[in-house]
Design a protein around this motif. Structure first.
Motif, PDB file in Angstrom:
ATOM      1  N   ARG A  41      28.870  -3.817  12.026  1.00  0.00           N
ATOM      2  CA  ARG A  41      28.640  -3.974  10.591  1.00  0.00           C
ATOM      3  C   ARG A  41      29.943  -3.807   9.838  1.00  0.00           C
ATOM      4  NH1 ARG A  41      23.043  -3.383   8.949  1.00  0.00           N
ATOM      5  NH2 ARG A  41      21.857  -4.048  10.766  1.00  0.00           N
ATOM      6  N   VAL A  42      29.911  -4.186   8.563  1.00  0.00           N
ATOM      7  CA  VAL A  42      31.061  -4.071   7.687  1.00  0.00           C
ATOM      8  C   VAL A  42      31.060  -2.663   7.093  1.00  0.00           C
ATOM      9  CG1 VAL A  42      32.241  -4.995   5.657  1.00  0.00           C
ATOM     10  CG2 VAL A  42      30.883  -6.522   7.119  1.00  0.00           C
ATOM     11  N   GLY A  43      32.140  -1.935   7.312  1.00  0.00           N
ATOM     12  CA  GLY A  43      32.238  -0.568   6.814  1.00  0.00           C
ATOM     13  C   GLY A  43      33.146  -0.447   5.607  1.00  0.00           C
ATOM     14  N   ARG A  44      33.539   0.784   5.344  1.00  0.00           N
ATOM     15  CA  ARG A  44      34.438   1.076   4.223  1.00  0.00           C
ATOM     16  C   ARG A  44      35.735   0.294   4.392  1.00  0.00           C
ATOM     17  NH1 ARG A  44      36.235   7.156   2.450  1.00  0.00           N
ATOM     18  NH2 ARG A  44      36.973   6.597   0.388  1.00  0.00           N
ATOM     19  N   ASN A  45      36.228  -0.253   3.308  1.00  0.00           N
ATOM     20  CA  ASN A  45      37.438  -1.085   3.310  1.00  0.00           C
ATOM     21  C   ASN A  45      37.304  -2.286   4.254  1.00  0.00           C
ATOM     22  OD1 ASN A  45      38.759   0.644   1.443  1.00  0.00           O
ATOM     23  ND2 ASN A  45      39.217   2.041   3.130  1.00  0.00           N
ATOM     24  N   LYS A  46      36.060  -2.701   4.483  1.00  0.00           N
ATOM     25  CA  LYS A  46      35.723  -3.857   5.326  1.00  0.00           C
ATOM     26  C   LYS A  46      36.128  -3.682   6.788  1.00  0.00           C
ATOM     27  CE  LYS A  46      36.084  -7.959   3.357  1.00  0.00           C
ATOM     28  NZ  LYS A  46      36.577  -9.041   2.514  1.00  0.00           N
ATOM     29  N   LYS A  47      36.275  -2.432   7.219  1.00  0.00           N
ATOM     30  CA  LYS A  47      36.577  -2.168   8.624  1.00  0.00           C
ATOM     31  C   LYS A  47      35.281  -2.182   9.414  1.00  0.00           C
ATOM     32  CE  LYS A  47      40.777   0.390   7.915  1.00  0.00           C
ATOM     33  NZ  LYS A  47      41.360   1.685   7.642  1.00  0.00           N
ATOM     34  N   PRO A  48      35.300  -2.758  10.613  1.00  0.00           N
ATOM     35  CA  PRO A  48      34.074  -2.816  11.427  1.00  0.00           C
ATOM     36  C   PRO A  48      33.712  -1.458  12.029  1.00  0.00           C
ATOM     37  CG  PRO A  48      35.920  -3.756  12.629  1.00  0.00           C
ATOM     38  CD  PRO A  48      36.436  -3.413  11.259  1.00  0.00           C
ATOM     39  N   PHE A  49      32.432  -1.250  12.173  1.00  0.00           N
ATOM     40  CA  PHE A  49      31.932  -0.095  12.909  1.00  0.00           C
ATOM     41  C   PHE A  49      30.621  -0.524  13.560  1.00  0.00           C
ATOM     42  CE2 PHE A  49      29.448   0.292   9.103  1.00  0.00           C
ATOM     43  CZ  PHE A  49      28.296   0.965   9.449  1.00  0.00           C
ATOM     44  N   VAL A  50      30.191   0.229  14.553  1.00  0.00           N
ATOM     45  CA  VAL A  50      28.965  -0.092  15.271  1.00  0.00           C
ATOM     46  C   VAL A  50      27.836   0.792  14.744  1.00  0.00           C
ATOM     47  CG1 VAL A  50      27.824  -0.174  17.518  1.00  0.00           C
ATOM     48  CG2 VAL A  50      30.232  -0.839  17.308  1.00  0.00           C
TER      49      VAL A  50
END
Length: 183
Positions: A41-50
């Motif tokens: 998914r798209v996380g904070r500052n558009k960084k990916p995370f699972v």
């Protein structure tokens, strides 16, 4: 302050909720054979995370936003988990790790380009995504990207300690229906 509350509540939720998590996991083994669902998914500052959740749809369901998936994909256990929002419990691990908050905009998929553009315009990616928030308790989901982005921005701008607890209590007490799935 919100990060400290997130950490404490996520830790307590995982420890106290362990028996429930274990029971759902075991039942999920019989339901789909693969009870844990992981998705980038798209996380904070558009960084990916699972993102981690309990699986509510069959294993072969396409990786699309919930409103684009068919209700026929939802398993019997999955229907119950969605209705009770118990499918969200494993996300406490994401909160504990600092990838998510209890309250914030729901994390979207990278293929939801219209939503990403709308959220970019509103500065939504400046904060951690959350398990619940203003949009969720008002049944605004990712099928209406502009409205969702505006609601997320409104929540971020007005988030207070009182609102933080209000969104959590409203979610736990059943307000909001979660992500829609098409019929």
């Amino acid at each position: 302050m919100f990060r400290v509350l997130d950490f404490v509540f996520a830790f307590l939720g995982l420890v106290c909720g362990f028996p429930v998590l274990l029971i759902i996991f075991i039942i999920g083994l019989f339901d789909t054979g693969s009870p844990i669902f992981r998705q980038e998914r798209v996380g904070r500052n558009k960084k990916p995370f699972v993102l981690v959740k309990f699986r509510t749809m069959s294993v072969d369901t396409a990786s699309v936003a919930s409103h684009l998936a068919s209700t026929s994909s939802i398993t019997p256990l999955g229907g119950f988990l969605r209705k009770t929002k118990l499918d969200e419990l494993p996300q406490l691990w994401n909160v504990l790790k600092g990838e998510m908050s209890l309250v914030g905009p729901r994390p979207n998929l990278y293929n939801q380009e219209e939503l990403i553009a709308a959220r970019d315009k509103c500065g939504v990616y400046d904060v951690r995504p959350g398990i619940t928030g203003l949009a969720q308790v008002n049944e605004i989901d990712m099928s209406t990207p502009e409205l969702l982005a505006q609601t997320d921005a409104k929540m971020i701008a007005s988030l207070t300690l009182a609102n933080y607890f209000t969104y959590i209590i409203q979610t736990v007490s059943g307000k909001g229906s979660g992500d829609r799935v098409k019929g």
